[in-house]
Write a protein that holds these residues in place. Structure first.
Motif, PDB file in Angstrom:
ATOM      1  N   LEU A   1      20.596 -38.973  53.986  1.00 27.37           N
ATOM      2  CA  LEU A   1      21.278 -39.442  54.961  1.00 27.37           C
ATOM      3  C   LEU A   1      22.979 -37.893  54.799  1.00 27.37           C
ATOM      4  CD1 LEU A   1      22.089 -43.028  55.212  1.00 27.37           C
ATOM      5  CD2 LEU A   1      21.124 -41.751  56.763  1.00 27.37           C
ATOM      6  N   VAL A   2      23.057 -37.872  53.598  1.00 27.98           N
ATOM      7  CA  VAL A   2      24.098 -36.569  53.120  1.00 27.98           C
ATOM      8  C   VAL A   2      23.634 -35.210  53.205  1.00 27.98           C
ATOM      9  CG1 VAL A   2      26.072 -38.212  52.245  1.00 27.98           C
ATOM     10  CG2 VAL A   2      24.220 -37.428  51.044  1.00 27.98           C
ATOM     11  N   GLN A   3      22.229 -35.567  53.397  1.00 31.02           N
ATOM     12  CA  GLN A   3      21.776 -34.176  52.932  1.00 31.02           C
ATOM     13  C   GLN A   3      21.406 -33.620  51.633  1.00 31.02           C
ATOM     14  OE1 GLN A   3      20.315 -31.980  56.063  1.00 31.02           O
ATOM     15  NE2 GLN A   3      20.094 -34.201  56.942  1.00 31.02           N
ATOM     16  N   GLU A   4      21.177 -33.810  51.100  1.00 28.15           N
ATOM     17  CA  GLU A   4      20.528 -33.530  49.595  1.00 28.15           C
ATOM     18  C   GLU A   4      19.121 -33.491  49.244  1.00 28.15           C
ATOM     19  OE1 GLU A   4      22.820 -32.234  47.883  1.00 28.15           O
ATOM     20  OE2 GLU A   4      24.893 -32.169  48.544  1.00 28.15           O
ATOM     21  N   ILE A   5      18.313 -33.130  48.425  1.00 27.34           N
ATOM     22  CA  ILE A   5      16.839 -33.100  48.365  1.00 27.34           C
ATOM     23  C   ILE A   5      17.467 -34.304  46.701  1.00 27.34           C
ATOM     24  CG2 ILE A   5      15.355 -32.862  47.107  1.00 27.34           C
ATOM     25  CD1 ILE A   5      15.169 -29.956  47.592  1.00 27.34           C
ATOM     26  N   PRO A   6      16.899 -35.641  47.216  1.00 23.72           N
ATOM     27  CA  PRO A   6      17.090 -36.737  46.777  1.00 23.72           C
ATOM     28  C   PRO A   6      17.557 -36.483  44.774  1.00 23.72           C
ATOM     29  CG  PRO A   6      15.980 -37.159  48.350  1.00 23.72           C
ATOM     30  CD  PRO A   6      15.874 -35.604  47.931  1.00 23.72           C
ATOM     31  N   ALA A   7      18.534 -36.816  44.238  1.00 18.41           N
ATOM     32  CA  ALA A   7      18.896 -36.770  43.450  1.00 18.41           C
ATOM     33  C   ALA A   7      17.517 -36.947  42.349  1.00 18.41           C
ATOM     34  CB  ALA A   7      20.019 -37.624  42.684  1.00 18.41           C
ATOM     35  N   VAL A   8      16.554 -37.734  42.911  1.00 18.27           N
ATOM     36  CA  VAL A   8      15.496 -38.887  42.159  1.00 18.27           C
ATOM     37  C   VAL A   8      14.636 -37.614  41.498  1.00 18.27           C
ATOM     38  CG1 VAL A   8      14.850 -39.682  43.482  1.00 18.27           C
ATOM     39  CG2 VAL A   8      14.067 -40.703  41.968  1.00 18.27           C
ATOM     40  N   LEU A   9      14.420 -37.312  42.513  1.00 20.16           N
ATOM     41  CA  LEU A   9      13.272 -36.126  42.327  1.00 20.16           C
ATOM     42  C   LEU A   9      13.895 -34.666  41.929  1.00 20.16           C
ATOM     43  CD1 LEU A   9      12.198 -35.599  46.183  1.00 20.16           C
ATOM     44  CD2 LEU A   9      11.557 -36.528  44.581  1.00 20.16           C
ATOM     45  N   ARG A  10      15.281 -34.849  41.627  1.00 23.80           N
ATOM     46  CA  ARG A  10      16.043 -33.483  40.498  1.00 23.80           C
ATOM     47  C   ARG A  10      15.633 -34.248  39.463  1.00 23.80           C
ATOM     48  NH1 ARG A  10      16.268 -29.248  42.411  1.00 23.80           N
ATOM     49  NH2 ARG A  10      16.510 -28.694  44.834  1.00 23.80           N
ATOM     50  N   GLU A  11      16.595 -35.259  38.751  1.00 24.95           N
ATOM     51  CA  GLU A  11      16.537 -36.021  37.599  1.00 24.95           C
ATOM     52  C   GLU A  11      16.149 -36.252  36.761  1.00 24.95           C
ATOM     53  OE1 GLU A  11      20.415 -38.465  37.442  1.00 24.95           O
ATOM     54  OE2 GLU A  11      20.783 -37.816  38.686  1.00 24.95           O
ATOM     55  N   ASP A  12      16.217 -35.551  35.734  1.00 25.15           N
ATOM     56  CA  ASP A  12      14.550 -36.147  35.145  1.00 25.15           C
ATOM     57  C   ASP A  12      14.946 -37.236  34.141  1.00 25.15           C
ATOM     58  OD1 ASP A  12      13.865 -33.334  34.643  1.00 25.15           O
ATOM     59  OD2 ASP A  12      15.398 -32.969  33.827  1.00 25.15           O
TER      60      ASP A  12
ATOM     61  N   GLY B   1      31.916 -43.749  57.910  1.00 27.98           N
ATOM     62  CA  GLY B   1      31.087 -42.981  56.646  1.00 27.98           C
ATOM     63  C   GLY B   1      30.748 -43.741  55.332  1.00 27.98           C
ATOM     64  N   VAL B   2      31.934 -43.366  55.087  1.00 27.80           N
ATOM     65  CA  VAL B   2      31.526 -44.428  53.541  1.00 27.80           C
ATOM     66  C   VAL B   2      31.101 -45.276  53.473  1.00 27.80           C
ATOM     67  CG1 VAL B   2      33.252 -44.448  51.618  1.00 27.80           C
ATOM     68  CG2 VAL B   2      33.855 -42.323  52.732  1.00 27.80           C
ATOM     69  N   VAL B   3      31.588 -46.384  54.707  1.00 25.27           N
ATOM     70  CA  VAL B   3      30.971 -47.737  54.246  1.00 25.27           C
ATOM     71  C   VAL B   3      29.481 -47.935  55.009  1.00 25.27           C
ATOM     72  CG1 VAL B   3      31.271 -49.939  55.055  1.00 25.27           C
ATOM     73  CG2 VAL B   3      33.485 -48.644  54.337  1.00 25.27           C
ATOM     74  N   VAL B   4      29.796 -46.871  55.523  1.00 25.83           N
ATOM     75  CA  VAL B   4      27.960 -46.562  56.304  1.00 25.83           C
ATOM     76  C   VAL B   4      26.937 -46.455  55.104  1.00 25.83           C
ATOM     77  CG1 VAL B   4      25.928 -46.233  57.457  1.00 25.83           C
ATOM     78  CG2 VAL B   4      28.513 -46.627  58.777  1.00 25.83           C
ATOM     79  N   ILE B   5      27.201 -45.455  54.878  1.00 23.23           N
ATOM     80  CA  ILE B   5      26.564 -44.893  53.332  1.00 23.23           C
ATOM     81  C   ILE B   5      26.534 -45.791  51.967  1.00 23.23           C
ATOM     82  CG2 ILE B   5      26.198 -42.954  52.104  1.00 23.23           C
ATOM     83  CD1 ILE B   5      25.759 -41.567  54.458  1.00 23.23           C
ATOM     84  N   GLY B   6      27.749 -46.188  51.987  1.00 18.37           N
ATOM     85  CA  GLY B   6      27.636 -47.277  50.699  1.00 18.37           C
ATOM     86  C   GLY B   6      26.453 -47.954  50.752  1.00 18.37           C
ATOM     87  N   VAL B   7      26.757 -49.094  51.980  1.00 15.99           N
ATOM     88  CA  VAL B   7      26.374 -50.190  52.142  1.00 15.99           C
ATOM     89  C   VAL B   7      24.668 -50.413  52.419  1.00 15.99           C
ATOM     90  CG1 VAL B   7      25.751 -52.208  54.568  1.00 15.99           C
ATOM     91  CG2 VAL B   7      27.878 -51.480  53.525  1.00 15.99           C
TER      92      VAL B   7
ATOM     93  N   GLY C   1      27.133 -44.892  46.296  1.00 17.72           N
ATOM     94  CA  GLY C   1      26.614 -44.376  47.663  1.00 17.72           C
ATOM     95  C   GLY C   1      27.994 -43.828  48.532  1.00 17.72           C
ATOM     96  N   ALA C   2      29.059 -44.601  48.420  1.00 18.77           N
ATOM     97  CA  ALA C   2      30.394 -44.520  48.514  1.00 18.77           C
ATOM     98  C   ALA C   2      31.138 -42.949  48.016  1.00 18.77           C
ATOM     99  CB  ALA C   2      31.292 -45.607  48.565  1.00 18.77           C
ATOM    100  N   SER C   3      30.866 -43.019  46.792  1.00 17.42           N
ATOM    101  CA  SER C   3      31.274 -41.489  45.981  1.00 17.42           C
ATOM    102  C   SER C   3      30.325 -40.890  46.826  1.00 17.42           C
ATOM    103  CB  SER C   3      30.805 -41.309  44.465  1.00 17.42           C
ATOM    104  OG  SER C   3      31.693 -42.749  44.577  1.00 17.42           O
ATOM    105  N   ALA C   4      29.270 -40.488  46.888  1.00 16.89           N
ATOM    106  CA  ALA C   4      28.738 -39.482  47.597  1.00 16.89           C
ATOM    107  C   ALA C   4      29.313 -39.563  48.686  1.00 16.89           C
ATOM    108  CB  ALA C   4      27.369 -40.059  47.846  1.00 16.89           C
ATOM    109  N   ALA C   5      29.238 -40.254  49.781  1.00 15.07           N
ATOM    110  CA  ALA C   5      30.273 -40.223  50.763  1.00 15.07           C
ATOM    111  C   ALA C   5      31.517 -39.377  51.238  1.00 15.07           C
ATOM    112  CB  ALA C   5      29.671 -41.224  51.845  1.00 15.07           C
ATOM    113  N   VAL C   6      32.248 -39.273  49.921  1.00 17.52           N
ATOM    114  CA  VAL C   6      33.172 -39.374  49.974  1.00 17.52           C
ATOM    115  C   VAL C   6      33.811 -37.960  49.237  1.00 17.52           C
ATOM    116  CG1 VAL C   6      35.531 -38.913  48.115  1.00 17.52           C
ATOM    117  CG2 VAL C   6      34.728 -41.549  49.502  1.00 17.52           C
ATOM    118  N   GLY C   7      32.752 -37.026  48.215  1.00 22.32           N
ATOM    119  CA  GLY C   7      32.624 -35.749  48.242  1.00 22.32           C
ATOM    120  C   GLY C   7      31.596 -35.069  49.277  1.00 22.32           C
TER     121      GLY C   7
END
Lengths: 211, 211, 211
Positions: A145-156, A41-47, A28-34
């Motif tokens: 929260l970071v405004q992406e279509i969830p990876a779980v829906l895209r990653e096979d 923000g990084v801490v909230v998303i990570g937690v 989560g923190a990596s996505a927020a850093v990106g």
């Protein structure tokens, strides 16, 4: 087998869950850093990413949320998020390792969630739903929260890998007295982990809708 | 009236809910197909859309989530999602029919949710909130996951139609012994259904903020 | 000190919470107006923003959701949303005032949530998590629904201000018999409020990740 290890099984279980928590917090923190978020923000998303799957699980089965009863979970999530904030350039060069760790987190959380669902007296199919949501819930919250279509829906083979492991736990529970609780859990964890990594390695693809 | 039908009312109720579940799963799966998600993504969105509204309802009123206690709901949601994945080109030519089915799902879920809220001892206004959230919750989750502003916030007279039906159930409950539970529910379901279809047909528009 | 005021403390608490509810409803409705949503969209977002944080809090600590047990909360949220819908051009000229009110809402909800967490027997750290989520939860739901990355993740010293206040309540609770419940709550509320306003005024910035 367990007695011969001379390790308290509940310690093994705790360690497994804390590793999963740290891994998901890092993800989560990596996505927020990106997304160029700042420290908070990084801490909230990570937690939220680390603890969200378990919170959804506990709300569904009406257990006290683990994050509110054991301080080690939020602490580990906090430390892992801060670690990523500080060292993310080095970590980004280790993306393959992050994928491996994420697969480990998915495997651990799914199996722990399924077992907890069974322990709370739910039917096998219901425990599988709870387990899969435990495994994928944190990542869904992260991406929403970071405004992406969830990876779980895209990653096979992400949710699918989790489902396979949950079904192993659910079906296997009938012969648990023969197989042993820990052997069964380890088989399920290893299966999710391996299916996920093989799917990444060989770019397994699920069918797409035809247009 | 009910006895003359010679049908067990709980069977009617079950059928109504399962139809609503199938319709909402189809609606979620269609949105996912439109976003070019793969098989797993389509199924996950379809299932969450079908079962999310009921899960939110059950969490709020502290009931055991229906999806975890009755396997027919997730099964119907799964089958409907797979059906859309396979036959979506044909279905897209039936968009008017989908709108009708969605209105039916909204009507069924809202009324079932309101009744359940009253059964759990909540005040009329609270049961109405629970009912409306049951009706619109699944669609909100669907749109958040595929990264759209929820249709319920854009489509005029969607939440409003649900609210009207919920209020009919809530107010009518005082005279339930006179009207009869099933007559009251049917009136409310029909009202939501008709208001929604008339709003679509005549493009009823709610006021917009003035700038 | 409280007795000398001759005001029932629970009335003070109720007024504080209702003010917070109105402020957050106004904040949600303003965001919806900015997205050009119609009347229903504005009301739905306003109500969810005002009541979402408290609902998350009550689900986590397994309390009956306040919105379902006290009709004043949804009523105030509804009226505040309608007010913004009608008078938003005038309000947009008062943006500084809205920021002040939002800081007040954050302060009130965070402290009320932390106190409720302690009252329900949770550990200090857990009550702080519950309090912060009460304060920031409504705003997160608002931004997810209107498709923005949550402001709490972008605005420096928003979640942090809430956390500082929650910790004051949590730590101070040990000496509550000396300090007095209301003095402690007021200190925490004032601290969050002041930290938030100072952070806005002097553009305090949290560190960003280095690239």
């Amino acid at each position: 087998m367990e007695p011969s290890l001379d390790i308290d099984p509940s310690v093994l279980s705790l360690v497994a869950e804390l590793v999963g928590t740290a891994v998901f917090a890092a993800s989560g923190a990596s996505a927020a850093v990106g997304k160029r978020l700042d420290l908070f923000g990084v801490v909230v998303i990570g937690v939220i990413c680390a603890l969200g799957g378990g919170a959804i699980r506990d709300l569904l089965i009406d257990a006290k949320p683990l994050v509110l009863t054991d301080w080690r979970y939020p602490l580990v999530a906090l430390v892992a998020s801060l670690f990523v904030f500080r060292f993310h350039p080095a970590l980004s060069r280790m993306r393959p390792m992050m994928l491996v760790l994420d697969a480990a987190g998915l495997a651990l959380f799914t199996v722990v969630g399924t077992v907890k669902g069974l322990d709370f007296g739910f039917a096998v199919y219901a425990a599988c739903i709870v387990g899969v949501l435990s495994g994928i819930g944190g990542g869904i919250l992260r991406d929403v929260l970071v405004q992406e279509i969830p990876a779980v829906l895209r990653e096979d083979f992400y949710a699918m890998a989790a489902l396979i492991g949950a079904v192993i736990v659910g079906i296997g529970a009938r012969w648990e007295s023969v197989i042993g609780h820990w052997t069964l859990s380890l088989i399920a964890i290893a299966t999710i982990f391996v299916v996920r990594l093989v799917a990444i390695r060989y770019r397994w693809e699920a069918p797409k809708p035809k247009f």
